[in-house]
Design a protein around this motif. Sequence first.
Motif, short mmCIF file in Angstrom:
data_model
loop_
_atom_site.label_atom_id
_atom_site.label_comp_id
_atom_site.label_asym_id
_atom_site.label_seq_id
_atom_site.Cartn_x
_atom_site.Cartn_y
_atom_site.Cartn_z
N ALA A 152 8.30 40.85 -2.79
CA ALA A 152 8.24 40.71 -1.34
C ALA A 152 8.91 41.88 -0.63
CB ALA A 152 8.90 39.39 -0.92
N THR A 212 6.48 45.23 -0.97
CA THR A 212 5.15 45.26 -0.35
C THR A 212 5.17 45.85 1.06
OG1 THR A 212 4.53 43.35 -1.70
CG2 THR A 212 3.09 43.91 0.15
N VAL A 221 5.97 40.01 6.97
CA VAL A 221 6.20 39.23 5.74
C VAL A 221 6.08 37.74 6.03
CG1 VAL A 221 7.58 40.96 4.56
CG2 VAL A 221 8.73 39.26 6.00
N TYR A 226 2.55 38.29 4.30
CA TYR A 226 2.88 38.31 2.88
C TYR A 226 3.16 36.93 2.30
CZ TYR A 226 4.73 39.24 -1.67
OH TYR A 226 4.91 39.21 -3.03
N VAL A 244 -0.14 42.27 -3.28
CA VAL A 244 0.74 43.40 -2.98
C VAL A 244 -0.07 44.60 -2.48
CG1 VAL A 244 2.40 45.05 -3.94
CG2 VAL A 244 2.48 42.63 -4.62
N ASN A 294 -3.10 43.95 0.08
CA ASN A 294 -2.40 43.43 1.24
C ASN A 294 -1.71 44.54 2.02
OD1 ASN A 294 -1.52 41.38 2.92
ND2 ASN A 294 -0.06 40.52 1.48
N ALA A 295 -0.95 45.37 1.32
CA ALA A 295 -0.23 46.47 1.98
C ALA A 295 -1.18 47.54 2.48
CB ALA A 295 0.79 47.07 1.03
N SER A 325 -5.30 40.52 6.12
CA SER A 325 -4.20 41.44 6.33
C SER A 325 -4.55 42.50 7.37
CB SER A 325 -3.81 42.10 5.01
OG SER A 325 -2.68 42.94 5.18
#
Length: 448
Positions: free
Chosen positions: A121, A124, A149, A153, A181, A184-185, A381
Amino acid sequence: MPPGITTLAADTPTLSAANTGFMLICSALVMLMTPALAFFYGGMVRVKSTLNMLMMSFISLGIVTILWVLYGFSLAFGTDAGSVIGWSQDYVGLSGIGVTELWDGYTIPVYVFAVFQLMFAVLTPALISGALADRVKFTSWALFITLWVTVVYFPVAHWVWGAGGWLYKLGVIDFAGGTAVHINAGAAALGVILVIGKRVGFKKDPMRPHSLPLVMLGAGLLWFGWFGFNAGSWLGNDDGVGAVMFVNTQVATAAAMLAWLAYEKIRHGAFTTLGAASGAVAGLVAITPAGGAVSPLGAIAVGAIAGVLCAMAVGLKYKFGYDDSLDVVGVHLVGGIIGSLLIGFFATGGVQSDAKGLFYGGGLDQLGKQAVGVFAVLAYSLVVSAILAFLVDKILGMRVDEDDEISGIDQVEHAETAYDFSGAGGGAASRTAPAPGPAAPTNKKVDA
């Protein structure tokens, strides 16, 4: 008692000192990846942005750790609610967890699992920061991390890894974070940069890395820490799956680095250190979801494909005009997509699970599941991150002033500079200099 917790009893697994120690080491390795990322990114920016880039990664260790303890672990891994989020009161503040309680039938304590997942967490949102180099207010970045987050996340981690999460139930394979991760990022980075715009001088001024040795150091430490990231995600190694993941991590990373360098040589005529570092990271990203499902030969294929395609993808920002400063989209989003989808082709059905890819007689079923996971996380995301960036921009303003960006964000945001050259030529060297002698000859004409 929340789902996922078992107590020490005769009919349940007992605590394994070996697995517990192994997972604590893996947690420490994953923690190392965040400062390693700071070095990797810090060397890639210009001198005037070095400290800001380091701090954008480092601050995540503070913010996300506190949020994870307060409510993040509960949202990600608590009792499922509608397959989209979790919540368990005993996880709030980690206050209702006993030291002898084990995680979900495994042989490690809940606390160990919680701290291992915490490091994921933390890392990321730090990955996102590379796309925003040179231009974001530090206070605004801290607020964005807090919101991101919480809203992005933690829910996505539940979808992918939480008991009852909808992607988990669908059968999407993500061993260590290709979707949760990296996609998503990467998608978040794209969403934010579409809101905040380009750096001053993008595509006009040279924006070369100021310290390639720092980049290589960061890449090497990331490679080292990634063994904890990947091999640790099996939560032990009683059946050898973690060992396979360890081997595949090394193999895919090597293949991706070589493939990136080969592409670079053919395309641009040189083997660069930046290419070697970027290729290695691309391989690490791609094997993260796939390493528990493929053989070492499959890992070579995954790495090589990712190395070439990610090398090609980093140039798209110039074609389409989005300013992804340090290629987060090109490496993490594209690499995560490649690694996740290639499971549908190269999964052997003999390691992590019995799911087989197309090349091993499994048809298109697993590929379809992987595609659902990839594009669901990407879309969620991308959209939510853009909305959050827009809100933060309206509240605090996301960007520093143009003059401050040009002069250097380090001095403006942190009142410091990365390097102090004020003593250059002084110190011991000046004390040992020879005494002045006769004036040197000059070509200047002397007036009579």
